[in-house]
Design a protein around this motif. Structure first.
Motif, PDB file in Angstrom:
ATOM      1  N   THR A  19       2.084   5.143  12.721  1.00 50.60           N
ATOM      2  CA  THR A  19       1.401   4.289  13.683  1.00 50.60           C
ATOM      3  C   THR A  19       1.123   2.899  13.139  1.00 50.60           C
ATOM      4  O   THR A  19       0.747   2.013  13.883  1.00 50.60           O
ATOM      5  CB  THR A  19       0.052   4.922  14.044  1.00 50.60           C
ATOM      6  OG1 THR A  19      -0.622   5.199  12.816  1.00 50.60           O
ATOM      7  CG2 THR A  19       0.221   6.173  14.869  1.00 50.60           C
ATOM      8  N   ARG A  20       1.274   2.711  11.859  1.00 48.01           N
ATOM      9  CA  ARG A  20       0.868   1.415  11.302  1.00 48.01           C
ATOM     10  C   ARG A  20       1.919   0.331  11.539  1.00 48.01           C
ATOM     11  O   ARG A  20       3.112   0.580  11.459  1.00 48.01           O
ATOM     12  CB  ARG A  20       0.625   1.536   9.808  1.00 48.01           C
ATOM     13  CG  ARG A  20      -0.670   2.213   9.527  1.00 48.01           C
ATOM     14  CD  ARG A  20      -1.247   1.760   8.209  1.00 48.01           C
ATOM     15  NE  ARG A  20      -2.416   2.546   7.909  1.00 48.01           N
ATOM     16  CZ  ARG A  20      -3.635   2.215   8.287  1.00 48.01           C
ATOM     17  NH1 ARG A  20      -3.850   1.115   8.967  1.00 48.01           N
ATOM     18  NH2 ARG A  20      -4.658   2.988   7.990  1.00 48.01           N
ATOM     19  N   GLU A  21       1.385  -0.858  11.756  1.00 45.50           N
ATOM     20  CA  GLU A  21       2.262  -2.012  11.980  1.00 45.50           C
ATOM     21  C   GLU A  21       2.919  -2.396  10.653  1.00 45.50           C
ATOM     22  O   GLU A  21       2.305  -2.253   9.599  1.00 45.50           O
ATOM     23  CB  GLU A  21       1.380  -3.159  12.457  1.00 45.50           C
ATOM     24  CG  GLU A  21       2.107  -4.216  13.230  1.00 45.50           C
ATOM     25  CD  GLU A  21       1.154  -5.339  13.657  1.00 45.50           C
ATOM     26  OE1 GLU A  21       1.624  -6.192  14.404  1.00 45.50           O
ATOM     27  OE2 GLU A  21      -0.005  -5.360  13.228  1.00 45.50           O
ATOM     28  N   THR A  22       4.143  -2.885  10.735  1.00 36.79           N
ATOM     29  CA  THR A  22       4.814  -3.318   9.510  1.00 36.79           C
ATOM     30  C   THR A  22       5.346  -4.746   9.688  1.00 36.79           C
ATOM     31  O   THR A  22       5.388  -5.278  10.794  1.00 36.79           O
ATOM     32  CB  THR A  22       6.032  -2.414   9.175  1.00 36.79           C
ATOM     33  OG1 THR A  22       6.976  -2.540  10.223  1.00 36.79           O
ATOM     34  CG2 THR A  22       5.637  -0.974   8.973  1.00 36.79           C
ATOM     35  N   ARG A  31       4.830   6.244   5.017  1.00 38.49           N
ATOM     36  CA  ARG A  31       4.045   5.434   5.934  1.00 38.49           C
ATOM     37  C   ARG A  31       3.399   6.267   7.005  1.00 38.49           C
ATOM     38  O   ARG A  31       3.948   7.274   7.415  1.00 38.49           O
ATOM     39  CB  ARG A  31       4.966   4.431   6.623  1.00 38.49           C
ATOM     40  CG  ARG A  31       4.947   3.177   5.901  1.00 38.49           C
ATOM     41  CD  ARG A  31       5.830   2.151   6.543  1.00 38.49           C
ATOM     42  NE  ARG A  31       6.431   1.473   5.425  1.00 38.49           N
ATOM     43  CZ  ARG A  31       7.647   1.663   5.025  1.00 38.49           C
ATOM     44  NH1 ARG A  31       8.446   2.447   5.673  1.00 38.49           N
ATOM     45  NH2 ARG A  31       8.090   1.029   3.970  1.00 38.49           N
ATOM     46  N   GLU A  32       2.248   5.791   7.462  1.00 40.92           N
ATOM     47  CA  GLU A  32       1.722   6.385   8.684  1.00 40.92           C
ATOM     48  C   GLU A  32       2.483   5.713   9.806  1.00 40.92           C
ATOM     49  O   GLU A  32       2.479   4.487   9.916  1.00 40.92           O
ATOM     50  CB  GLU A  32       0.230   6.065   8.813  1.00 40.92           C
ATOM     51  CG  GLU A  32      -0.639   7.088   8.137  1.00 40.92           C
ATOM     52  CD  GLU A  32      -2.092   6.674   8.164  1.00 40.92           C
ATOM     53  OE1 GLU A  32      -2.495   5.934   9.074  1.00 40.92           O
ATOM     54  OE2 GLU A  32      -2.807   7.089   7.247  1.00 40.92           O
ATOM     55  N   GLU A  90       4.181  -2.112   5.127  1.00 32.65           N
ATOM     56  CA  GLU A  90       3.014  -1.769   5.949  1.00 32.65           C
ATOM     57  C   GLU A  90       1.932  -2.851   5.901  1.00 32.65           C
ATOM     58  O   GLU A  90       1.635  -3.410   4.839  1.00 32.65           O
ATOM     59  CB  GLU A  90       2.435  -0.454   5.426  1.00 32.65           C
ATOM     60  CG  GLU A  90       1.238   0.024   6.198  1.00 32.65           C
ATOM     61  CD  GLU A  90       0.733   1.373   5.679  1.00 32.65           C
ATOM     62  OE1 GLU A  90       1.559   2.205   5.239  1.00 32.65           O
ATOM     63  OE2 GLU A  90      -0.488   1.588   5.718  1.00 32.65           O
ATOM     64  N   HIS A 149       0.871  -1.157   0.000  1.00 35.89           N
ATOM     65  CA  HIS A 149       0.000   0.000   0.000  1.00 35.89           C
ATOM     66  C   HIS A 149       0.914   1.214   0.000  1.00 35.89           C
ATOM     67  O   HIS A 149       1.840   1.300   0.802  1.00 35.89           O
ATOM     68  CB  HIS A 149      -0.867   0.003   1.258  1.00 35.89           C
ATOM     69  CG  HIS A 149      -1.698   1.223   1.370  1.00 35.89           C
ATOM     70  ND1 HIS A 149      -1.638   2.077   2.424  1.00 35.89           N
ATOM     71  CD2 HIS A 149      -2.615   1.734   0.522  1.00 35.89           C
ATOM     72  CE1 HIS A 149      -2.495   3.074   2.233  1.00 35.89           C
ATOM     73  NE2 HIS A 149      -3.086   2.882   1.090  1.00 35.89           N
ATOM     74  N   PHE A 157      -1.704  -3.464   5.832  1.00 34.73           N
ATOM     75  CA  PHE A 157      -2.861  -2.632   5.502  1.00 34.73           C
ATOM     76  C   PHE A 157      -3.880  -3.501   4.770  1.00 34.73           C
ATOM     77  O   PHE A 157      -4.015  -3.452   3.541  1.00 34.73           O
ATOM     78  CB  PHE A 157      -2.389  -1.465   4.616  1.00 34.73           C
ATOM     79  CG  PHE A 157      -3.452  -0.452   4.346  1.00 34.73           C
ATOM     80  CD1 PHE A 157      -3.932   0.372   5.351  1.00 34.73           C
ATOM     81  CD2 PHE A 157      -3.978  -0.304   3.067  1.00 34.73           C
ATOM     82  CE1 PHE A 157      -4.921   1.313   5.087  1.00 34.73           C
ATOM     83  CE2 PHE A 157      -4.957   0.646   2.796  1.00 34.73           C
ATOM     84  CZ  PHE A 157      -5.431   1.457   3.808  1.00 34.73           C
TER      85      PHE A 157
END
Ligand code: IFM
Length: 460
Positions: free
Chosen positions: A323-326, A320-321, A332, A301, A334
């Motif tokens: 806060t997002r898990e990777t 990337r945001e 990412e 994404h 998503f």
């Protein structure tokens, strides 16, 4: 339609997939077989700095010798389909020098799959080229299209009846971007012209081989091919091969879900649209009417932001945001991107069925892998409910493998490989996936766990 109307999660039911949905896993030759000494990657790996930590594919997971055991494990995981690639450089290590021993090897491999009841998806080109082809200019050279056609014909004549789905080329745009724009993969170039020629030749190669496979294997023609192979005769008796009623040919296309980084920025939105067109639609529209199915490899994404003076980088760089898990390699997580991408593709090509030819995560944390599998499959379910004709899902990858320039540390496998002993260990997340395959859907119990940050593995 609001999701709550179509997906009654509160009703403690399994989210059922369509009957005959294929649950599978995938691998590629160079990443798992070991000792692919005659291809361009083998040469590339010798260069200092080309692969993380100086690793080389070497014997890899030695799948070349362990394939029967690996297929047994896949069977135990309730999988019904398997995607693999032929290694062109094994079959034709020298120009016009076909290796009968390797033909027999792949016949045995395919036979082993068929004997276990798998539907077989066979990729002809998964990034690697025989070194002699690379030395003649690789995909920049128009002659490679001819060589590829000749190899495809050889493959159809030797392996045709074992194959349910043919994938001509894996991720053509990744090969172009990393090999010819970024210089990170062989042939290590940064050349717009080279990228353009390669892209055109890959479209030509796909189109020609699509027609070739149909010419050779469509019903009225294929008895001749079967005769060549001796199916029904000595070799055919080893595993009963019932050639598929309909030959199906496509590509495995790297599909990216793209959005603007700054939601209200017109420029970012334009970049996102352009990037979406280049990544997701250009290859398919240039090869229109040569896809019996769309193979979707889904990992990325991207949020795109225009940066002044960096036109091309702005099209491909990812923001990337935080806060997002990777995953372990920074990709990412998503899940909703996959349903968005599927809806988008199906709106553009409503009549072509879709197979998720790859989707997976590199992680050593198997709780994370379990949640990944459940949440992405749940999104695919939503897409199907919304009318997208998705017919199968192949997790990448069945076993840990050589992840190109990143070497062996990214762990994508449902099955862990101990590279010292070559021992195989089925990971807990594989059991989660096995439960999904067995139920042909997502049991409610698994769904309860995602979203709460609790691993479904605890449940199993
Ligand atoms: O390992 C690769 C594969 O070869 C092609 N698709 C993406 C995978 C993960 O990077």
């Amino acid at each position: 339609m609001p999701r709550s109307q179509t997906h009654p999660l509160h009703r403690h039911e399994t989210l059922r997939f369509p009957k005959d949905f294929l649950w599978g896993a995938a691998t590629s030759s160079h990443q798992v077989e070991g000792w692919n000494e005659h291809n361009d990657w083998w040469e590339w790996e010798k260069r200092v700095g080309s692969i993380a930590r100086g690793e080389r594919s070497g014997r890899s997971a030695d799948h070349y010798h362990h394939y029967e055991h690996d297929f047994d494990l896949a069977k135990q995981l309730n999988l019904g389909a398997y995607r693999l690639s032929l290694e062109w450089s094994r079959l034709e290590p020298h120009k016009n020098g076909w290796d009968r021993h390797e033909v027999e090897h792949y016949q045995n491999v395919l036979c082993a799959l068929k004997a276990r009841g798998f539907k077989v998806m066979l990729t002809l080109m998964h990034f690697t080229l025989p070194q002699w082809v690379a030395e003649e200019g690789g995909w920049e050279n128009l002659a490679t299209v001819k060589y590829f056609e000749r190899y495809a014909e050889f493959a159809v004549k030797n392996f045709g009846p074992y194959v349910d789905f043919w994938v001509t080329v894996n991720e053509p745009l990744i090969a172009v971007t990393l090999g010819y724009l970024r210089g990170r993969w062989p042939p290590g170039k940064k050349s717009l012209l080279g990228a353009f020629q390669t892209f055109l030749n890959l479209t030509r190669a796909h189109k020609r081989v699509y027609h070739l496979i149909h010419q050779l294997l469509d019903k009225e023609k294929r008895s001749a091919v079967m005769k060549i192979m001796g199916v029904g005769g000595k070799r055919g008796a080893v595993c009963v091969v019932r050639p598929p009623r309909q030959v199906q040919v496509g590509v495995a296309h790297n599909i990216v879900s793209v959005s603007a980084y700054r939601k209200h920025s017109l420029v970012d939105s334009l970049f996102a649209r352009l990037s979406d067109f280049l990544w997701n639609h250009l290859f398919i529209s240039m090869t229109r009417r040569t896809h019996d199915f769309l193979g979707v490899n889904y990992y990325f994404h991207q949020r795109l932001k225009r940066e002044k003076g960096k036109f091309f980088r702005s099209l491909v760089d990812v923001y990337r945001e935080e806060t997002r898990e990777t995953s372990d390699i920074g990709w990412e997580i998503f899940p909703q991107g996959i349903s968005e991408a599927l809806l988008d593709l199906s709106a553009e090509y409503p009549k072509i069925p879709i197979y998720i030819t790859e989707n997976g995560i590199a992680t050593v944390n198997d709780d994370k892998r379990s949640r990944f599998i459940v949440s992405y499959i749940k999104e695919i379910y939503h897409a199907i409910q919304a009318g997208v004709d998705v017919r199968g899902y192949f997790y990448w990858s069945l076993i840990d493998n050589f992840e190109w320039e990143k070497g062996f540390s990214p762990r994508f496998g449902l099955i862990e490989i101990d590279y010292k002993t070559l021992r195989r260990r089925v990971r807990p997340a594989a059991r989660v996936y096995a439960a999904i395959a067995k139920e042909n859907g997502l049991p409610h119990e698994l769904l309860r766990f995602i979203g709460h940050g609790v691993a479904p593995t605890e449940f199993l």
